[in-house]
Design a protein around this motif. Structure first.
Motif, PDB file in Angstrom:
ATOM      1  N   ALA A   1      -6.781   0.975   2.070  1.00  0.00           N
ATOM      2  CA  ALA A   1      -7.302   2.010   1.170  1.00  0.00           C
ATOM      3  C   ALA A   1      -8.086   3.056   1.959  1.00  0.00           C
ATOM      4  N   GLU A   2      -8.892   2.619   2.922  1.00  0.00           N
ATOM      5  CA  GLU A   2      -9.651   3.572   3.745  1.00  0.00           C
ATOM      6  C   GLU A   2      -8.706   4.448   4.562  1.00  0.00           C
ATOM      7  N   MET A   3      -7.659   3.852   5.130  1.00  0.00           N
ATOM      8  CA  MET A   3      -6.692   4.654   5.894  1.00  0.00           C
ATOM      9  C   MET A   3      -5.961   5.625   4.981  1.00  0.00           C
ATOM     10  N   GLY A   4      -5.680   5.198   3.772  1.00  0.00           N
ATOM     11  CA  GLY A   4      -5.054   6.098   2.816  1.00  0.00           C
ATOM     12  C   GLY A   4      -5.926   7.315   2.561  1.00  0.00           C
ATOM     13  N   ARG A   5      -7.223   7.098   2.396  1.00  0.00           N
ATOM     14  CA  ARG A   5      -8.144   8.229   2.193  1.00  0.00           C
ATOM     15  C   ARG A   5      -8.186   9.128   3.422  1.00  0.00           C
ATOM     16  N   ILE A   6      -8.219   8.535   4.606  1.00  0.00           N
ATOM     17  CA  ILE A   6      -8.253   9.317   5.853  1.00  0.00           C
ATOM     18  C   ILE A   6      -6.994  10.172   5.978  1.00  0.00           C
ATOM     19  N   LEU A   7      -5.858   9.614   5.560  1.00  0.00           N
ATOM     20  CA  LEU A   7      -4.571  10.307   5.701  1.00  0.00           C
ATOM     21  C   LEU A   7      -4.163  11.075   4.444  1.00  0.00           C
ATOM     22  N   SER A   8      -5.012  11.060   3.438  1.00  0.00           N
ATOM     23  CA  SER A   8      -4.739  11.745   2.160  1.00  0.00           C
ATOM     24  C   SER A   8      -3.487  11.213   1.476  1.00  0.00           C
ATOM     25  N   CYS A   9      -3.385   9.898   1.422  1.00  0.00           N
ATOM     26  CA  CYS A   9      -2.297   9.264   0.675  1.00  0.00           C
ATOM     27  C   CYS A   9      -2.883   8.036  -0.013  1.00  0.00           C
ATOM     28  N   SER A  10      -2.123   7.423  -0.877  1.00  0.00           N
ATOM     29  CA  SER A  10      -2.610   6.240  -1.584  1.00  0.00           C
ATOM     30  C   SER A  10      -2.538   5.005  -0.687  1.00  0.00           C
ATOM     31  N   GLN A  11      -3.250   3.969  -1.089  1.00  0.00           N
ATOM     32  CA  GLN A  11      -3.201   2.699  -0.362  1.00  0.00           C
ATOM     33  C   GLN A  11      -1.782   2.154  -0.388  1.00  0.00           C
ATOM     34  N   ARG A  12      -1.108   2.301  -1.524  1.00  0.00           N
ATOM     35  CA  ARG A  12       0.259   1.775  -1.663  1.00  0.00           C
ATOM     36  C   ARG A  12       1.213   2.467  -0.692  1.00  0.00           C
TER      37      ARG A  12
END
Length: 71
Positions: A18-29
């Motif tokens: 989830a944190e990487m998703g936020r960093i990359l501007s995408c969802s956790q899924r």
């Protein structure tokens, strides 16, 4: 294709998907699908990952075993 190094680097940095998703501007899924190889990683996301971790895209894609060939 499983992107083992992307998962390993994330875990080494104590980050959740989830944190990487936020960093990359995408969802956790979506990020999880990248790690599992269920989605091809777009070039821009690959560039962001390489920049974030300070390694080459070749290292992330397991085309090289040297994360920093241009020291």
């Amino acid at each position: 294709m499983l992107y083992r190094r992307i998962r390993d680097l994330r875990e080494d940095h104590d980050l959740t998907q989830a944190e990487m998703g936020r960093i990359l501007s995408c969802s956790q899924r979506v990020y999880s699908n990248y790690e599992r190889g269920e989605l091809d990683i777009p070039t821009e996301i690959l560039r962001r990952l390489a920049r974030y971790y300070g390694v080459t895209a070749d290292y992330l894609l397991e085309l090289s075993d040297d994360p920093w060939p241009y020291k």
